[in-house]
Design a protein around this motif. Sequence first.
Motif, PDB file in Angstrom:
ATOM      1  N   GLY A  54       0.786  -1.235   0.000  1.00 25.94           N
ATOM      2  CA  GLY A  54       0.000   0.000   0.000  1.00 25.94           C
ATOM      3  C   GLY A  54       0.810   1.273   0.000  1.00 25.94           C
ATOM      4  O   GLY A  54       0.340   2.310   0.476  1.00 25.94           O
ATOM      5  N   GLY A  55       2.037   1.243  -0.540  1.00 26.23           N
ATOM      6  CA  GLY A  55       2.891   2.423  -0.508  1.00 26.23           C
ATOM      7  C   GLY A  55       2.308   3.618  -1.253  1.00 26.23           C
ATOM      8  O   GLY A  55       1.655   3.467  -2.289  1.00 26.23           O
ATOM      9  N   GLY A  56       2.562   4.815  -0.724  1.00 31.29           N
ATOM     10  CA  GLY A  56       2.095   6.032  -1.377  1.00 31.29           C
ATOM     11  C   GLY A  56       1.924   7.161  -0.378  1.00 31.29           C
ATOM     12  O   GLY A  56       2.235   7.021   0.804  1.00 31.29           O
ATOM     13  N   GLU A  57       1.436   8.272  -0.864  1.00 28.65           N
ATOM     14  CA  GLU A  57       1.158   9.426  -0.018  1.00 28.65           C
ATOM     15  C   GLU A  57      -0.343   9.572   0.172  1.00 28.65           C
ATOM     16  O   GLU A  57      -1.138   9.098  -0.641  1.00 28.65           O
ATOM     17  CB  GLU A  57       1.727  10.701  -0.653  1.00 28.65           C
ATOM     18  N   ALA A  58      -0.702  10.215   1.253  1.00 28.59           N
ATOM     19  CA  ALA A  58      -2.117  10.460   1.516  1.00 28.59           C
ATOM     20  C   ALA A  58      -2.655  11.486   0.527  1.00 28.59           C
ATOM     21  O   ALA A  58      -2.061  12.546   0.334  1.00 28.59           O
ATOM     22  CB  ALA A  58      -2.313  10.953   2.948  1.00 28.59           C
ATOM     23  N   ALA A  59      -3.757  11.153  -0.105  1.00 28.99           N
ATOM     24  CA  ALA A  59      -4.371  12.086  -1.047  1.00 28.99           C
ATOM     25  C   ALA A  59      -4.967  13.269  -0.294  1.00 28.99           C
ATOM     26  O   ALA A  59      -5.223  13.205   0.911  1.00 28.99           O
ATOM     27  CB  ALA A  59      -5.452  11.368  -1.855  1.00 28.99           C
ATOM     28  N   ALA A  60      -5.169  14.346  -1.013  1.00 34.34           N
ATOM     29  CA  ALA A  60      -5.789  15.527  -0.408  1.00 34.34           C
ATOM     30  C   ALA A  60      -7.249  15.233  -0.082  1.00 34.34           C
ATOM     31  O   ALA A  60      -7.844  14.276  -0.582  1.00 34.34           O
ATOM     32  CB  ALA A  60      -5.687  16.709  -1.363  1.00 34.34           C
ATOM     33  N   LEU A  61      -7.810  16.056   0.760  1.00 36.33           N
ATOM     34  CA  LEU A  61      -9.225  15.914   1.093  1.00 36.33           C
ATOM     35  C   LEU A  61     -10.069  15.954  -0.179  1.00 36.33           C
ATOM     36  O   LEU A  61      -9.885  16.826  -1.036  1.00 36.33           O
ATOM     37  CB  LEU A  61      -9.672  17.029   2.030  1.00 36.33           C
ATOM     38  N   LEU A  62     -10.982  15.011  -0.299  1.00 36.11           N
ATOM     39  CA  LEU A  62     -11.882  14.956  -1.443  1.00 36.11           C
ATOM     40  C   LEU A  62     -13.272  14.652  -0.915  1.00 36.11           C
ATOM     41  O   LEU A  62     -13.648  13.486  -0.759  1.00 36.11           O
ATOM     42  CB  LEU A  62     -11.434  13.880  -2.430  1.00 36.11           C
ATOM     43  N   PRO A  63     -14.040  15.698  -0.585  1.00 35.43           N
ATOM     44  CA  PRO A  63     -15.359  15.476   0.020  1.00 35.43           C
ATOM     45  C   PRO A  63     -16.251  14.591  -0.854  1.00 35.43           C
ATOM     46  O   PRO A  63     -16.358  14.782  -2.067  1.00 35.43           O
ATOM     47  CB  PRO A  63     -15.930  16.895   0.146  1.00 35.43           C
ATOM     48  N   ARG A  64     -16.860  13.623  -0.217  1.00 32.03           N
ATOM     49  CA  ARG A  64     -17.795  12.712  -0.880  1.00 32.03           C
ATOM     50  C   ARG A  64     -19.016  12.559   0.006  1.00 32.03           C
ATOM     51  O   ARG A  64     -18.916  12.629   1.226  1.00 32.03           O
ATOM     52  CB  ARG A  64     -17.168  11.328  -1.107  1.00 32.03           C
ATOM     53  N   GLU A  65     -20.151  12.320  -0.608  1.00 32.67           N
ATOM     54  CA  GLU A  65     -21.362  12.030   0.151  1.00 32.67           C
ATOM     55  C   GLU A  65     -21.390  10.541   0.447  1.00 32.67           C
ATOM     56  O   GLU A  65     -21.596   9.717  -0.446  1.00 32.67           O
ATOM     57  CB  GLU A  65     -22.609  12.456  -0.622  1.00 32.67           C
ATOM     58  N   LEU A  66     -21.157  10.194   1.690  1.00 32.38           N
ATOM     59  CA  LEU A  66     -21.099   8.801   2.106  1.00 32.38           C
ATOM     60  C   LEU A  66     -22.030   8.586   3.305  1.00 32.38           C
ATOM     61  O   LEU A  66     -22.282   9.518   4.077  1.00 32.38           O
ATOM     62  CB  LEU A  66     -19.669   8.413   2.511  1.00 32.38           C
ATOM     63  N   PRO A  67     -22.519   7.362   3.490  1.00 30.50           N
ATOM     64  CA  PRO A  67     -23.295   7.088   4.703  1.00 30.50           C
ATOM     65  C   PRO A  67     -22.430   7.287   5.942  1.00 30.50           C
ATOM     66  O   PRO A  67     -21.199   7.205   5.877  1.00 30.50           O
ATOM     67  CB  PRO A  67     -23.688   5.607   4.537  1.00 30.50           C
TER      68      PRO A  67
END
Length: 317
Positions: free
Chosen positions: A204-217
Amino acid sequence: MSKKNLRVLAALSCDVANALQAPGARRWLRRGRLRRTHAGRNLLARVCAELDIAPPTAGLAALRHWGQTRARPPGWLAAADPVWLQAGLDKLFLHQPPAGDVSPDSLAEIFRELQIKLFADDELRLESIGELGYLHSPAAFATAAIASADIDGERPDEHMPAGDGADRYLQLNGELQMALHEHPYNVQREHLGQQPVNALWLWGGGEAAALLPRELPTLFSDDPLCCGYWLQSAARCDAAPEFLSTCLDSTTGDLIADFRDATRPSDEILAELGSAVRAGAISHLTLMFADRTCIDYRPGDRYRFWRRAQPATGDAA
């Protein structure tokens, strides 16, 4: 108050066959719609499949770290989870220690020793959080794409990176396995009849993505990877519940309730879920069992007396 358009996804620790034997649950569960999911074993993959959204494929270790710490991690990192690589005659099998088998204190001590022995003069940094581990690196390198929990008991070969980009991965794996060979902790484990921790699974290597607001339960779970995705999505994420009523009282929208670590017996949890959907408190219940089967149940299914009992294996459509 009735919440007629409310959907609940409930993750359970039992298999569907065990659930169908629970007192009071057999009859109503068999009136639901049984199906098998082809999503991965981890909760995030299964939830994304149920919500019909694409699961994240990059920076999964960073998401998990985010979920554990509740803070977006800086820089590049990979998950570094303790595993037992079992060598056969011509095959290698990966085994993830069961929960609680490697204590947080033991893992922290192993990581401290590995840091001194392997990375004292390096920019690589090992970090343990609870029973989970991470490797921070100033430079990216190829890692496995799948968690050890998702291939527990299976051959890891096809999930390991290959080609020129995998050189750093293979080098680190070799160094870690050599350092863990005959480690005092493993000598002690074998003396107690436990399997050794002879490798770290880097994935799972990588950097944390920027905030990406999503409509989730609303998510009620302590699963770090799932929580990390919800935090990155700026969506509501609360602690795992003991009771469905706790979730229903605190939100008016769709929700995901993770009961896998609940202290109550599965039959009690199923009884509460069944009562809620039959009473019309929720309109659609999806039960996600440990064996990757699901049962969908709606209030109207209680009248499906004509429906023949489905097999407990989960092979139904």
